[in-house]
Scaffold this motif. Structure first.
Motif: not given
Length: 345
Positions: A280-281, A283-285, A287-288, A299
């Protein structure tokens, strides 16, 4: 009576098995931390400890304190050994716990501990070690660096003469196993007093993974010079090293602006596949650094894509890594490395 009871409890602790002590330790530190520790254990180990915990009766405060103290002492000894070797650990433990206690702890640890070759140079300053070994043959330097911590090895490699850097790097990369006789001979040259090898088995060191770890820590100019020289001498080896030097998950180390530049060059389908197997880290980076609409579309693409072969995921990740390395080579982005000052733009 109180002294007799205390003595009996100490005797009970001494006679407890390692599994029983581990069970007491896990109960003492609480379920939240214990559950995290269980994640790193094998199934049979979890079953054994669970059984010991289930059959455990009331833990006396003295028992708990003694076992926690024993654990702390063993961890402290392990830390000292990893920093400076067995002699260094014994010296520090003697100062804090006394000679006999230090000997007991060291003996318990070293019964299953493998002493790595060149253990005696762990605390040697890299600058002094560089002066000491830089006149040696490339194969000798490579052998020594393969057994050093990567941060020390990188400092020495980047300060070797330029004509020696690529040859030493190549020899580390193609190194496989070294016989105890060769290790002893090199140790004899480096130190009059030989380090004791705990095993006669051939010792594995070096390899592509070893040189990649070292090169990831040298400064960019040294890395580039070494890789370019390797490309001329051994193109296949150089390509293998380049593939492994920056893995896809390392994208989290890039600043936001660099990630946005990378994303402008990346195909949406490739990005969808590349993100399928990461945590998730990562992916979140990603998406951010996208607009909300673009992140939502990404997604949805990943969801509708369904299962993807690991080979295809890795190929997509490698394509994106190649884009990152190209942007770095052209100066579009900066990948932070050890030994380099941060840029303020």
């Amino acid at each position: 009576m109180a002294e007799e009871s205390s003595s009996k409890k100490k005797k009970d602790i001494k006679n407890m098995t390692g599994r029983q002590k581990a069970a007491v330790f896990l109960v003492s530190i609480g379920s939240d931390i214990s559950s995290e520790i269980f994640k790193y254990l094998r199934e049979d180990e979890i079953e054994t400890l669970t059984f010991e915990i289930a059959r455990m009766e009331m833990i006396e405060p003295e028992q708990k304190d003694a076992i926690l103290t024993e654990f702390q002492e063993l961890m402290m000894a392990n830390q000292f050994i990893s920093i400076g070797g067995i002699d260094y650990a014994r010296e520090l433990l003697e100062k804090s716990l006394g000679s006999q206690k230090a000997i007991d702890i060291i003996n318990r640890l070293t019964s299953s501990l493998q002493v790595r070759p060149f253990d005696f140079i762990r605390r040697t300053d890299p600058a002094h070690l560089l002066n000491f070994i830089q006149q040696e043959l490339p194969q000798t330097i490579a052998l020594i660096l393969a057994y050093l911590e990567p941060n020390k090895a990188s400092m020495i490699l980047q300060n070797l003469p330029s004509e020696a850097q690529s040859e030493v790097a190549r020899r580390i990369a193609i190194m496989d196993r070294t016989s105890p006789e060769v290790l002893r001979e090199v140790e004899r040259v480096l130190e009059k007093k030989l380090s004791t090898l705990s095993s006669e088995d051939y010792t594995a060191a070096g390899g592509v993974g070893s040189i990649v770890e070292i090169l990831n820590l040298v400064d960019r100019s040294s890395e580039k010079q070494i890789v370019e020289a390797l490309e001329e001498e051994d193109p296949e080896l150089a390509e293998e090293i380049k593939k492994r030097m920056f893995v896809f998950e390392d994208i989290v180390m890039l600043d936001d602006r660099s990630i946005q530049k990378v994303l402008r060059e990346v195909d949406q389908q490739e990005l969808s596949k590349a993100l399928k197997s990461v945590d998730a880290e990562v992916q979140d980076k990603i998406y951010k650094n996208m607009s909300k609409r673009a992140a939502q579309m990404l997604k949805e693409d990943m969801e509708f894509m369904g299962p993807v072969r690991l080979k295809d995921v890795e190929e997509s990740q490698q394509k994106i890594v190649s884009i990152i390395r190209h942007l770095e080579d052209t100066g579009e982005i900066v990948v932070a490395r050890a030994g380099e000052d941060e840029l303020v733009v």
